[in-house]
Design a protein around this motif. Structure first.
Motif, PDB file in Angstrom:
ATOM      1  N   VAL A 154       0.844  -1.202   0.000  1.00  0.00           N
ATOM      2  CA  VAL A 154       0.000   0.000   0.000  1.00  0.00           C
ATOM      3  C   VAL A 154       0.876   1.249   0.000  1.00  0.00           C
ATOM      4  O   VAL A 154       0.649   2.198  -0.745  1.00  0.00           O
ATOM      5  CB  VAL A 154      -0.947  -0.002   1.214  1.00  0.00           C
ATOM      6  CG1 VAL A 154      -1.634   1.343   1.367  1.00  0.00           C
ATOM      7  CG2 VAL A 154      -1.974  -1.106   1.046  1.00  0.00           C
ATOM      8  N   ASN A 155       1.911   1.252   0.799  1.00  0.00           N
ATOM      9  CA  ASN A 155       2.777   2.418   0.896  1.00  0.00           C
ATOM     10  C   ASN A 155       3.602   2.630  -0.360  1.00  0.00           C
ATOM     11  O   ASN A 155       4.008   3.753  -0.666  1.00  0.00           O
ATOM     12  CB  ASN A 155       3.700   2.327   2.117  1.00  0.00           C
ATOM     13  CG  ASN A 155       2.910   2.648   3.379  1.00  0.00           C
ATOM     14  OD1 ASN A 155       1.950   3.417   3.337  1.00  0.00           O
ATOM     15  ND2 ASN A 155       3.299   2.033   4.488  1.00  0.00           N
ATOM     16  N   ALA A 156       3.866   1.566  -1.075  1.00  0.00           N
ATOM     17  CA  ALA A 156       4.615   1.707  -2.325  1.00  0.00           C
ATOM     18  C   ALA A 156       3.751   2.411  -3.367  1.00  0.00           C
ATOM     19  O   ALA A 156       4.260   3.132  -4.225  1.00  0.00           O
ATOM     20  CB  ALA A 156       5.061   0.342  -2.838  1.00  0.00           C
ATOM     21  N   VAL A 157       2.415   2.227  -3.278  1.00  0.00           N
ATOM     22  CA  VAL A 157       1.513   2.835  -4.265  1.00  0.00           C
ATOM     23  C   VAL A 157       1.147   4.266  -3.863  1.00  0.00           C
ATOM     24  O   VAL A 157       1.148   5.181  -4.675  1.00  0.00           O
ATOM     25  CB  VAL A 157       0.230   1.978  -4.417  1.00  0.00           C
ATOM     26  CG1 VAL A 157      -0.734   2.653  -5.379  1.00  0.00           C
ATOM     27  CG2 VAL A 157       0.600   0.582  -4.901  1.00  0.00           C
ATOM     28  N   LEU A 158       0.832   4.435  -2.580  1.00  0.00           N
ATOM     29  CA  LEU A 158       0.363   5.743  -2.119  1.00  0.00           C
ATOM     30  C   LEU A 158       1.549   6.695  -1.930  1.00  0.00           C
ATOM     31  O   LEU A 158       2.635   6.273  -1.555  1.00  0.00           O
ATOM     32  CB  LEU A 158      -0.391   5.591  -0.790  1.00  0.00           C
ATOM     33  CG  LEU A 158      -1.714   4.829  -0.873  1.00  0.00           C
ATOM     34  CD1 LEU A 158      -2.314   4.689   0.511  1.00  0.00           C
ATOM     35  CD2 LEU A 158      -2.674   5.536  -1.818  1.00  0.00           C
ATOM     36  N   PRO A 159       1.320   8.010  -2.165  1.00  0.00           N
ATOM     37  CA  PRO A 159       2.405   8.984  -2.043  1.00  0.00           C
ATOM     38  C   PRO A 159       2.758   9.291  -0.586  1.00  0.00           C
ATOM     39  O   PRO A 159       3.829   9.813  -0.300  1.00  0.00           O
ATOM     40  CB  PRO A 159       1.849  10.226  -2.744  1.00  0.00           C
ATOM     41  CG  PRO A 159       0.376  10.081  -2.692  1.00  0.00           C
ATOM     42  CD  PRO A 159       0.089   8.616  -2.673  1.00  0.00           C
ATOM     43  N   PHE A 160       1.873   8.989   0.335  1.00  0.00           N
ATOM     44  CA  PHE A 160       2.166   9.291   1.744  1.00  0.00           C
ATOM     45  C   PHE A 160       2.210   7.999   2.550  1.00  0.00           C
ATOM     46  O   PHE A 160       1.663   6.974   2.149  1.00  0.00           O
ATOM     47  CB  PHE A 160       1.110  10.232   2.317  1.00  0.00           C
ATOM     48  CG  PHE A 160      -0.296   9.800   2.016  1.00  0.00           C
ATOM     49  CD1 PHE A 160      -0.970   8.938   2.884  1.00  0.00           C
ATOM     50  CD2 PHE A 160      -0.944  10.233   0.860  1.00  0.00           C
ATOM     51  CE1 PHE A 160      -2.263   8.525   2.590  1.00  0.00           C
ATOM     52  CE2 PHE A 160      -2.239   9.817   0.579  1.00  0.00           C
ATOM     53  CZ  PHE A 160      -2.907   8.962   1.446  1.00  0.00           C
ATOM     54  N   ASP A 161       2.823   8.054   3.661  1.00  0.00           N
ATOM     55  CA  ASP A 161       2.947   6.876   4.523  1.00  0.00           C
ATOM     56  C   ASP A 161       1.721   6.727   5.412  1.00  0.00           C
ATOM     57  O   ASP A 161       1.287   7.687   6.046  1.00  0.00           O
ATOM     58  CB  ASP A 161       4.188   7.046   5.417  1.00  0.00           C
ATOM     59  CG  ASP A 161       5.334   6.229   4.857  1.00  0.00           C
ATOM     60  OD1 ASP A 161       5.260   5.858   3.671  1.00  0.00           O
ATOM     61  OD2 ASP A 161       6.286   5.964   5.604  1.00  0.00           O
TER      62      ASP A 161
END
Lengths: 286, 349, 261
Positions: free
Chosen positions: A140-147
């Motif tokens: 999920v974090n690899a796709v989304l720009p924020f953590d």
């Protein structure tokens, strides 16, 4: 002539008794023994003093803790069942009515297959996926720009996900069989009379597939109410349910009579549900 | 090979009497038909003789030996089933050899007898086929060979030809008769096809509601039926019934009909449809009796024709060769006539 | 237009469900080849965990025990279940419906209840915990499945074949061996594989019935997970799921489960 009848009777008895003696010794007598145990004040081994009592049942009704946990387990069962139906019905419909030929057979097998594989291992695989810093979070974090921190592990959501994964194929199986039994010409007939898609779904397909859907629902609900391994692994400290309390009585606290009483109350709930649904289950295919 | 006898056999299923004190003798080497409408008990009787159903009462003897307590597998029978019941996992030869193997006749003997039996039913060239590779007629032949290859004491056939289409059925009837004559085995078969029963058998037994209503040579039963039921069940017949008044039978509408000699006590008579004639003019003659009727319909059926007429509201059928019929209108008043001694007294049941 | 769109959406839904069903299993399998003991990424291929597995005596003994129990369950449940199915198929008798209904409690009652009840009873009669108790329990759980699968196959069997064999002089045993069994064999094989799978994958009942010293594989995995697990467990779990899926695939072939043919 009575002699010949006896010969058949003897043969039937000879063929049936090994299986049924085994079932009696391993299932029916144990269930009766459990009822007896639930009425004891202590384990009847060694020097322990014991007597017949209703204390164990009184504990259930007076303290409220166990009743609350049973209610929690029933809610869990309802949640998992509803989620399974919402996800599973469209899937079964697509499989039964829009896909044809060999690919349908293969897809059907592919959906049913996990159900027949090791349930413990499948729950364990979710532990790896859901754990903090685990695969899902990284993805999920690899796709989304924020953590973000998902931290689904050791939540009730994790328990629901694991149980849905375990029992979803049941709903798809029974619903698929019911949907497949609906003659396509019925749908054509409805269309020829000017019925729209929603009308067909509401007036034709849902009523006709209802027995299968309900059969699936019962087959999901019953084992989920008694689940203990899934909440233990995926629920952590939120994972206390009616099933885990029973487990504790047998493997941690060693209060077998209380465990037996709790089991027996669960059995009563299960039998009640099975009895109420048996007219529907009997009509469901396979 | 042996004679079979059934004596006072009764069988009830729940509240229904499937067989009600049935008796019949099947002499050695004969060909016998059990005939009746569906539900009459004919198949039950065959299965009682085979041993699949145990009778409540009565005696069954094969070759004089009582077999009521002998299980099927030791009755030494051959049976052919309606759907043939060929073992799907075995070849033609293995199917035919099954009973020989069970009887442990030895490999060489087994091989010889399979070959002989298949030769007799003209299936020798297909011995290695599986049942699903055979046509209906071929399966029937294999089933027959399998039933008689063990030289059973009696051959039982359950609607043996019913699964075949009409042309094949007639061929197989001739074939069946030939094979039965050749091996000379006592054969009992069940059928609901009266024509088949009349063609094939030396003796027929007609069942109705679990009771044996008449048994005898086909010709005798056909010509002298005991009851209204048999008269109408075997071929076509018309029935007259009424009150006997002064040597005549007064039927509905007040008309009188002459009664044949020696049957003065009876009040119900049957006459074959083909024994009645139809004409526009009133026929004459001393030994013919006549009656007015209304022609309702004339049905063309190739060589034969059927006329449906009404006598005082009651329907009757006249069957004649098409070319023997006079010119008739499509409907209207006609005369029926017959020779008085063609009337047969029957029981009104 | 909208019909096409709906059909496409339906297929996407189906694919999403398949991903949901298989992704965790695939990830677990992949992680068993990852060098990091804490499942850290980036992925680094390694067979270390499988090597460690082959040297782990506890897991190996448990695996052998599990397979042994599953094989024994398979043999016993298939024999008893096939016999019972034949009796149901051949004979009409009073109480038949009740006997058939009695097959459902072992399937329908949650295993937690059955397992604890067995524990209580086996202790009461002095059998106690241990491999024999586990075996007794597994056979009871597998029996109804065998009977259901074999009976389904028997339902396609033409009864007159047995009558034909009897009319040809074959006794009950010959009829069964030469006519009935060859026909129902696919059902018997499928039933046997189901029985194997039920036992091999069984956790709940084994958990209550096995002694700490002689756990079956799923019980060992459960206790390891609760203690804090290592990728060794991933490795063994991967092997288990491959075996159980393979067994079920073969069973599906034999029972024609879900097939349209």
């Amino acid at each position: 002539m009575a002699k010949a009848w006896t010969r058949d009777g003897l043969r039937a008895t000879a063929l049936l008794s090994p299986a049924y003696l085994w079932l009696t010794a391993a299932v029916f007598l144990p269930l009766s023994a459990m009822l007896y145990y639930s009425l004891l004040s202590d384990v009847p081994f060694g020097d322990a003093e014991w007597r017949i009592t209703l204390d164990n049942y009184r504990a259930f009704f007076e303290t409220g803790t166990y009743a609350a946990l049973l209610w929690k387990s029933i809610r869990l069962g309802l949640t998992v069942t509803v989620v399974c139906i919402l996800i599973g019905f469209p899937c079964a419909y697509v499989l039964a009515k829009t896909i044809r030929g060999r690919s349908r057979e293969a897809l059907f097998l592919l959906i049913i297959l996990p159900f027949w594989s090791n349930s413990l291992v499948r729950i364990f695989s979710w532990a790896i996926v859901l754990r903090g810093n685990g695969v899902l979070e990284l993805a999920v974090n690899a796709v989304l720009p924020f953590d973000i921190r998902l931290n689904l592990m050791f939540t009730q959501t994790a328990v629901v996900i694991g149980l849905v994964h375990s029992y979803l194929p049941y709903v798809i199986l029974t619903t698929y069989l019911a949907l497949q039994a609906i003659d396509d010409t019925l749908i054509d007939a409805a269309r020829s009379m000017g019925a729209g898609k929603l009308t067909i779904l509401r007036r034709l397909i849902l009523p006709l597939s209802l027995p299968g859907l309900l059969a699936g629902a019962v087959l999901v609900f019953v084992p989920v109410v008694g689940a203990f391994m899934e909440p233990r692994i995926l629920g952590g400290r939120f994972g206390t349910y009616y099933g885990t309390v029973i487990e504790d009585q047998f493997v941690a606290v060693f209060n077998w009579p209380l465990g037996a009483a709790l089991s027996f109350i669960l059995l009563a709930v299960v039998l009640l549900i099975l009895a109420l649904s048996s007219p529907i289950l009997r009509r469901a295919p396979a | 090979m042996a004679e079979v006898s059934v004596e006072n056999v009764t069988k009830t299923f729940g509240a229904t009497k499937a067989l009600d004190s049935v008796s019949m003798d099947f002499p050695n080497g004969g060909f016998f038909a059990l005939l009746g409408p569906s539900g009459s008990g004919k198949t039950t009787l065959l299965r009682v003789i085979a041993g699949f159903i145990l009778a409540d009462n009565g005696h069954i003897r094969i070759g004089g030996e009582p077999v009521e307590r002998v299980p099927v597998e030791r009755r030494d029978i051959g049976m052919m089933f309606q759907n043939y019941a060929l073992f799907p996992n075995m070849t033609v030869a293995d199917n035919v050899g099954f009973g020989l193997r069970v009887r442990k006749v030895g490999a060489a003997e087994e091989k010889r007898r399979i070959a002989e039996a298949l030769e007799l039913v003209q299936m020798g060239s297909l011995r290695d086929r599986k049942p699903h590779e055979l046509s209906g007629g071929q399966r029937q032949r294999v089933a027959l060979a399998r039933a008689f290859v063990t030289n059973p004491r009696v051959l039982l056939l359950d609607e043996p030809l019913s699964a075949l289409d009409k042309a094949l059925r007639v061929d197989m009837q001739i074939e069946l008769k030939r094979i039965q004559r050749e091996i000379g085995i006592t054969t009992i078969f069940v059928t609901h096809d009266q024509e088949e029963a009349l063609t094939l058998s030396d003796k027929i037994g007609i069942l109705r509601n679990g009771r044996m209503v008449q048994a005898g040579a086909p010709r005798d039963v056909y010509n002298a039926p005991d009851s209204v039921f048999i008269a109408e069940f075997l071929g076509d017949a018309n029935i007259f019934s009424g009150q006997v008044e002064g040597g005549a039978l007064r039927i509905a509408g007040g008309r009188a009909i002459r009664i044949p000699k020696g049957a003065e006590g009876a009040n119900t008579f049957a006459i074959r449809s083909e024994d009645m004639a139809i004409s526009l003019e009133e026929p004459t003659g001393d030994d013919t009796d006549r009656i007015r009727a209304d022609l309702v319909q004339r049905v063309f059926a190739g060589a034969m024709a059927t006329c449906i007429v009404e006598v005082e509201g009651r329907r009757m059928k006249i069957v004649a060769r098409e070319r023997d019929l006079p010119a008739l209108p499509d409907e209207g008043p006609v005369w029926l006539s017959w020779e008085t001694d063609r009337l047969k007294p029957v029981k009104d049941e | 237009m909208s019909g096409k769109w709906l059909a496409r959406a339906g297929k996407v839904w189906l694919v999403l469900i398949l991903i949901f069903l298989y992704a965790p299993i695939v990830i677990m399998g992949a992680m068993s080849f990852n060098a990091s003991p804490f499942y850290q990424l980036p992925f680094e291929f390694s067979l270390n965990w499988y090597a460690a597995l082959s040297e782990n005596d506890a897991i190996r003994t448990a695996a052998i025990r599990s397979v042994g129990i599953a094989l024994a369950t398979m043999v016993i449940a298939t024999a008893l279940g096939t016999a019972a199915s034949l009796a149901f198929f051949r004979y009409e008798f009073r109480g038949k419906f009740i006997l058939q209904t009695l097959l459902f409690p072992p399937i329908a009652i949650p295993w937690l209840i059955t397992g604890t009840a067995m524990l209580i009873f086996f202790f009461g009669i002095g059998l106690g915990r241990g491999t024999p108790s586990v075996l007794v329990g597994h056979v009871a759980l597998a029996l109804p499945y065998v009977i259901v699968v074999v009976s389904a196959r028997l339902a396609t069997f033409d009864r007159t074949l047995e009558e034909a064999a009897r009319s040809l002089g074959a006794g009950a045993w010959t009829v069964t061996r030469r006519v009935t069994l060859p026909w129902i064999m696919p059902g018997v094989v499928a039933g046997a594989l189901f029985a194997f799978a039920v036992s091999f994958d069984q956790f709940v009942v084994s958990y209550f019935l096995s002694e700490p010293g002689d756990a079956t594989l799923p019980v060992l995995i459960y206790t390891s997970i609760r203690k804090g697990f290592t990728p060794e467990i991933n490795a063994v779990s991967t092997i288990i799921i491959i075996i159980s899926m393979a067994v079920m695939l073969v069973a599906a072939r034999f029972s024609n489960f879900g097939g349209d043919r």
